[in-house]
Scaffold this motif. Structure first.
Motif, PDB file in Angstrom:
ATOM      1  N   GLN A   1      40.345 -12.087 -27.239  1.00  0.00           N
ATOM      2  CA  GLN A   1      40.038 -10.825 -26.577  1.00  0.00           C
ATOM      3  C   GLN A   1      41.100 -10.488 -25.529  1.00  0.00           C
ATOM      4  O   GLN A   1      41.531  -9.332 -25.404  1.00  0.00           O
ATOM      5  N   LYS A   2      41.531 -11.485 -24.771  1.00  0.00           N
ATOM      6  CA  LYS A   2      42.582 -11.254 -23.780  1.00  0.00           C
ATOM      7  C   LYS A   2      43.886 -10.847 -24.456  1.00  0.00           C
ATOM      8  O   LYS A   2      44.606  -9.960 -23.959  1.00  0.00           O
ATOM      9  N   ALA A   3      44.199 -11.468 -25.577  1.00  0.00           N
ATOM     10  CA  ALA A   3      45.412 -11.129 -26.311  1.00  0.00           C
ATOM     11  C   ALA A   3      45.362  -9.687 -26.801  1.00  0.00           C
ATOM     12  O   ALA A   3      46.369  -8.962 -26.755  1.00  0.00           O
TER      13      ALA A   3
ATOM     14  N   CYS B   1      44.529  -9.217 -34.927  1.00  0.00           N
ATOM     15  CA  CYS B   1      43.552  -9.663 -33.925  1.00  0.00           C
ATOM     16  C   CYS B   1      42.188  -9.019 -34.160  1.00  0.00           C
ATOM     17  O   CYS B   1      41.144  -9.674 -34.053  1.00  0.00           O
ATOM     18  N   GLN B   2      42.225  -7.730 -34.454  1.00  0.00           N
ATOM     19  CA  GLN B   2      40.965  -7.019 -34.687  1.00  0.00           C
ATOM     20  C   GLN B   2      40.221  -7.588 -35.890  1.00  0.00           C
ATOM     21  O   GLN B   2      38.998  -7.725 -35.877  1.00  0.00           O
ATOM     22  N   MET B   3      40.972  -7.920 -36.948  1.00  0.00           N
ATOM     23  CA  MET B   3      40.354  -8.498 -38.139  1.00  0.00           C
ATOM     24  C   MET B   3      39.694  -9.840 -37.792  1.00  0.00           C
ATOM     25  O   MET B   3      38.559 -10.120 -38.183  1.00  0.00           O
TER      26      MET B   3
ATOM     27  N   SER C   1      54.825 -14.985 -25.930  1.00  0.00           N
ATOM     28  CA  SER C   1      54.743 -16.375 -26.424  1.00  0.00           C
ATOM     29  C   SER C   1      53.304 -16.896 -26.317  1.00  0.00           C
ATOM     30  O   SER C   1      52.774 -17.527 -27.229  1.00  0.00           O
ATOM     31  N   VAL C   2      52.672 -16.587 -25.188  1.00  0.00           N
ATOM     32  CA  VAL C   2      51.276 -17.012 -24.987  1.00  0.00           C
ATOM     33  C   VAL C   2      50.378 -16.350 -26.013  1.00  0.00           C
ATOM     34  O   VAL C   2      49.483 -16.975 -26.592  1.00  0.00           O
ATOM     35  N   MET C   3      50.606 -15.051 -26.276  1.00  0.00           N
ATOM     36  CA  MET C   3      49.799 -14.323 -27.243  1.00  0.00           C
ATOM     37  C   MET C   3      49.966 -14.915 -28.636  1.00  0.00           C
ATOM     38  O   MET C   3      48.991 -15.096 -29.382  1.00  0.00           O
ATOM     39  N   ASN C   4      51.238 -15.204 -28.996  1.00  0.00           N
ATOM     40  CA  ASN C   4      51.477 -15.805 -30.309  1.00  0.00           C
ATOM     41  C   ASN C   4      50.783 -17.155 -30.443  1.00  0.00           C
ATOM     42  O   ASN C   4      50.225 -17.486 -31.491  1.00  0.00           O
ATOM     43  N   LYS C   5      50.849 -17.922 -29.357  1.00  0.00           N
ATOM     44  CA  LYS C   5      50.200 -19.236 -29.373  1.00  0.00           C
ATOM     45  C   LYS C   5      48.678 -19.066 -29.530  1.00  0.00           C
ATOM     46  O   LYS C   5      48.033 -19.840 -30.254  1.00  0.00           O
ATOM     47  N   THR C   6      48.120 -18.048 -28.868  1.00  0.00           N
ATOM     48  CA  THR C   6      46.676 -17.780 -28.958  1.00  0.00           C
ATOM     49  C   THR C   6      46.286 -17.473 -30.392  1.00  0.00           C
ATOM     50  O   THR C   6      45.281 -17.980 -30.906  1.00  0.00           O
ATOM     51  N   LEU C   7      47.100 -16.621 -31.048  1.00  0.00           N
ATOM     52  CA  LEU C   7      46.821 -16.276 -32.445  1.00  0.00           C
ATOM     53  C   LEU C   7      46.924 -17.499 -33.350  1.00  0.00           C
ATOM     54  O   LEU C   7      46.111 -17.692 -34.252  1.00  0.00           O
TER      55      LEU C   7
ATOM     56  N   LEU D   1      25.644 -18.353 -24.045  1.00  0.00           N
ATOM     57  CA  LEU D   1      27.086 -18.414 -24.313  1.00  0.00           C
ATOM     58  C   LEU D   1      27.491 -17.367 -25.347  1.00  0.00           C
ATOM     59  O   LEU D   1      28.477 -16.639 -25.170  1.00  0.00           O
ATOM     60  N   ILE D   2      26.720 -17.274 -26.428  1.00  0.00           N
ATOM     61  CA  ILE D   2      27.033 -16.308 -27.480  1.00  0.00           C
ATOM     62  C   ILE D   2      26.858 -14.881 -26.961  1.00  0.00           C
ATOM     63  O   ILE D   2      27.692 -14.005 -27.207  1.00  0.00           O
ATOM     64  N   ALA D   3      25.757 -14.643 -26.242  1.00  0.00           N
ATOM     65  CA  ALA D   3      25.488 -13.298 -25.732  1.00  0.00           C
ATOM     66  C   ALA D   3      26.594 -12.827 -24.800  1.00  0.00           C
ATOM     67  O   ALA D   3      27.077 -11.694 -24.902  1.00  0.00           O
ATOM     68  N   GLU D   4      27.018 -13.685 -23.890  1.00  0.00           N
ATOM     69  CA  GLU D   4      28.081 -13.300 -22.955  1.00  0.00           C
ATOM     70  C   GLU D   4      29.379 -13.012 -23.687  1.00  0.00           C
ATOM     71  O   GLU D   4      30.105 -12.073 -23.340  1.00  0.00           O
ATOM     72  N   CYS D   5      29.647 -13.794 -24.723  1.00  0.00           N
ATOM     73  CA  CYS D   5      30.870 -13.583 -25.506  1.00  0.00           C
ATOM     74  C   CYS D   5      30.810 -12.257 -26.253  1.00  0.00           C
ATOM     75  O   CYS D   5      31.760 -11.462 -26.230  1.00  0.00           O
ATOM     76  N   MET D   6      29.701 -11.981 -26.921  1.00  0.00           N
ATOM     77  CA  MET D   6      29.577 -10.747 -27.695  1.00  0.00           C
ATOM     78  C   MET D   6      29.561  -9.513 -26.789  1.00  0.00           C
ATOM     79  O   MET D   6      30.149  -8.474 -27.115  1.00  0.00           O
ATOM     80  N   ILE D   7      28.908  -9.628 -25.657  1.00  0.00           N
ATOM     81  CA  ILE D   7      28.853  -8.490 -24.723  1.00  0.00           C
ATOM     82  C   ILE D   7      30.235  -8.195 -24.165  1.00  0.00           C
ATOM     83  O   ILE D   7      30.666  -7.045 -24.090  1.00  0.00           O
ATOM     84  N   SER D   8      30.967  -9.248 -23.775  1.00  0.00           N
ATOM     85  CA  SER D   8      32.291  -9.051 -23.176  1.00  0.00           C
ATOM     86  C   SER D   8      33.303  -8.516 -24.173  1.00  0.00           C
ATOM     87  O   SER D   8      34.294  -7.891 -23.801  1.00  0.00           O
ATOM     88  N   THR D   9      33.073  -8.752 -25.473  1.00  0.00           N
ATOM     89  CA  THR D   9      34.012  -8.276 -26.500  1.00  0.00           C
ATOM     90  C   THR D   9      33.575  -6.951 -27.116  1.00  0.00           C
ATOM     91  O   THR D   9      34.130  -6.508 -28.119  1.00  0.00           O
ATOM     92  N   GLY D  10      32.524  -6.331 -26.529  1.00  0.00           N
ATOM     93  CA  GLY D  10      32.122  -5.011 -27.002  1.00  0.00           C
ATOM     94  C   GLY D  10      31.124  -5.019 -28.141  1.00  0.00           C
ATOM     95  O   GLY D  10      30.894  -3.991 -28.775  1.00  0.00           O
TER      96      GLY D  10
END
Length: 603
Positions: free
Chosen positions: A90-92, A109-111, A42-48, A179-188
């Protein structure tokens, strides 16, 4: 569900044989699904549901508005919400990979993640590009400078407001990039982020190096440069080092540390690739100059300037290039420092050799100051301004052997607990070599009185130049005092050998009664000797006004005053005798005037 219905269902009065499943209500009728989703699903669906509209709104491929507008510039709150959506997405994705790696939702999600990363790449590039002025190394490296101003000064307030505007813009841009760098690094997507950063920032550093006038010179190019051109290059380099260390590289290091604070390895990689090439050009220049230019004592000042600027900025160099990957930069700076120190020691030895090899035998006209004395003392007085640096360079040098250094020259003895510093020994040795050379030059005068005046002139010049420069701190008061006593001794010898016959021509007791013939003989003898001495010594030169005054004042006491006393007692006797009037050639005033007109180098 009413309790009564449940009770009737469970405790019906009908027999068990009449029990039927038809009595159960349909699951759909009571609001239940046959496969109810878990809480995580449910949480994942809400995230999407929340992420998709946000990400698609800023899709630069499908939205014209998103293509021409910056998210972070348009609405920073929405930009932060966008980052939050991406992090949640990313968590989802991690959850889906764990539960069902073939899920259609994972593909979805990947798209969305790819679209979001394209957006963030674009934002990262735009912030770096549009804020070049606010993210230039000077602005970044001076962010805390407003604290140095006094709030009570109106002019300072204007400066503070201006600096605060720059600082605010700089801080905002750096926070957004982080903020952007940390986000991009953490998501690969670290590779994409770093590629953009390195390209833009390296271009800024390279442009800074170019604007500072730093170039790579070949060995043959430097070897062919005449000294005037090379000196201009060195002057430019000296200014460039101060700007490059305090601003260019320092600012770049601060920016790297701020934007990529979450990863030490990425910080190191970025800063190394951006700054290493320019830093190697900067710190390699002195070594290249030393290795490929012709050595000469005349170049020593500029070499000392180069040594000084690296030495003074070494703590900053060590701090800025502290990464293992930038160790070669510190190594190059240290190598240049070592080469410069070697050059200095060699040049000082050549300087000493130049003094010793000087071989002119022509005496200086008027027993004046030898140009060797002037050149050596001017050279040394400038070197004394670099005493701190020279102390470091000469710290490990082997001092001259003690038996060759007269104790009277330095004012220290073996009994003292603390021996003289190496730089004091070195400078004292240079002057000792000069003094010995001057003693040899004095022998070229046929008149020994001129030899002593020559020594007095030159020793006085040494004392004067040492007293009015930093040499006095290196050589000390006692050394100056002893050399000054030598000047007094030489001037006294000059006076004794050059004028004693004039002094002795007057009676020791001018008031003693003597015959007219004896008076006549004294006047005639004095006239001849004094006139000859004045003509001879009028060619002499004494440049130092105090020395000139002291010598003439002494001769006035011994000659002019003695003559005046003799004249006052015996001139009446001569004037009353018609045959003796002609023997008085000089009035006392004439004697004083001729003495005071000496040492200007004219008859």
């Amino acid at each position: 569900m009413p309790r009564k219905w449940i009770r009737n269902l469970c405790f019906s009065k009908k027999s068990s044989s009449s029990f039927s499943t038809s009595h159960f209500p349909s699951p759909y009728r009571i609001g239940l699904s046959p496969s109810r989703p878990s809480f995580s699903e449910s949480v994942m669906n809400k995230t999407l549901e929340m992420a998709e509209p946000m990400i698609m709104k800023w899709n630069p491929e499908s939205n014209t508005f998103a293509k021409v507008t910056s998210l972070f510039h348009e609405n920073r709150k929405e930009a932060w919400d966008f980052i939050k959506c991406v992090n949640n997405l990313q968590k989802a994705m991690h959850f889906l990979v764990t539960e069902n790696s073939n899920s259609e939702q994972l593909v979805r999600c990947q798209m969305l993640m790819q679209i979001a990363m394209k957006r963030l790449e674009k934002e990262f590039y735009q912030i770096l590009s549009m804020n070049r002025a606010h993210l230039d190394p000077e602005s970044v490296s001076t962010r805390s400078s407003t604290s140095d101003y006094d709030d009570e000064d109106n002019d300072d307030k204007i400066v503070i407001e201006s600096l605060c505007e720059v600082e605010d813009a700089s801080s905002i841009a750096m926070a957004d990039l982080k903020l952007i760098a940390e986000c991009m690094i953490s998501t690969g997507y670290a590779k994409e982020c770093l590629k953009i950063y390195k390209i833009i920032r390296k271009s800024i550093v390279d442009e800074g190096i170019y604007r500072l006038g730093l170039e790579i010179f070949s060995a043959s190019h430097i070897h062919k440069m005449n000294w005037d051109v090379l000196e201009l290059r060195i002057e430019n380099w000296l200014n460039a080092v101060k700007v490059a260390v305090k601003t260019l590289f320092n600012g770049e290091r601060i920016l790297c540390d701020q934007v990529f604070a979450s990863s030490d390895s990425i910080r190191e990689s970025c800063f190394s690739e951006i700054s290493k090439e320019g830093a190697m050009i900067l710190f390699g220049f002195p070594e290249n100059v030393i290795k490929n230019s012709k050595k000469s004592p005349d170049k020593l000042y500029r070499v000392l300037d180069m040594y000084t600027v690296i030495s003074d900025h070494w703590p900053e160099i060590d701090s800025i290039f502290s990464f293992d990957s930038t160790a070669s930069v510190k190594s190059q700076a240290l190598t240049s420092l070592v080469r410069l120190g070697e050059y200095v020691r060699t040049a000082l030895n050549e300087f000493e050799s130049t003094i010793q090899k000087y071989s002119s035998k022509s005496p200086v006209a008027g027993a004046g100051i030898h140009h060797l004395t002037i050149d050596v003392m001017n050279y040394m007085s400038i070197l004394a301004d670099y005493s701190n640096i020279l102390s470091d360079i000469l710290a490990d040098s082997t001092p001259p052997e003690k038996h060759s250094l007269p104790e009277s020259l330095f004012g220290f003895s073996d009994a003292q607990e603390s021996p003289a510093p190496a730089i004091t020994l070195k400078f004292g040795w240079f002057i000792l070599v000069l003094l010995c050379k001057l003693n040899g030059k004095a022998d070229h005068y046929k008149d020994i009185s001129f030899s002593y005046l020559f020594l007095a002139n030159n020793f006085q010049y040494i004392v004067e130049r040492a007293s009015t420069s930093n040499l006095k701190y290196l050589l000390g008061y006692e050394w100056l005092s002893k050399l000054d006593s030598k000047v007094k001794l030489f001037s006294s010898n000059y006076e004794r050998l050059g004028w004693s016959h004039v002094i002795n021509s007057l009676p020791k007791n001018p008031t003693l009664g003597i015959s007219p013939e004896q008076v006549k003989e004294v006047f005639i003898n004095f006239n001849s000797l004094f006139d000859q001495a004045c003509r001879k010594h009028s060619l002499c030169i004494v440049v130092d006004s105090k020395l000139s005054y002291d010598i003439k004042a002494s001769m006035k006491r011994k000659i002019a005053l003695a003559y005046r006393e003799f004249y006052n007692v015996h001139s009446t006797t001569v004037k009353n005798n018609r045959n003796l009037r002609y023997v008085i050639k000089f009035a006392p005033e004439d004697v004083e005037r001729r003495l005071w007109n000496l040492f200007f180098g004219t008859v």
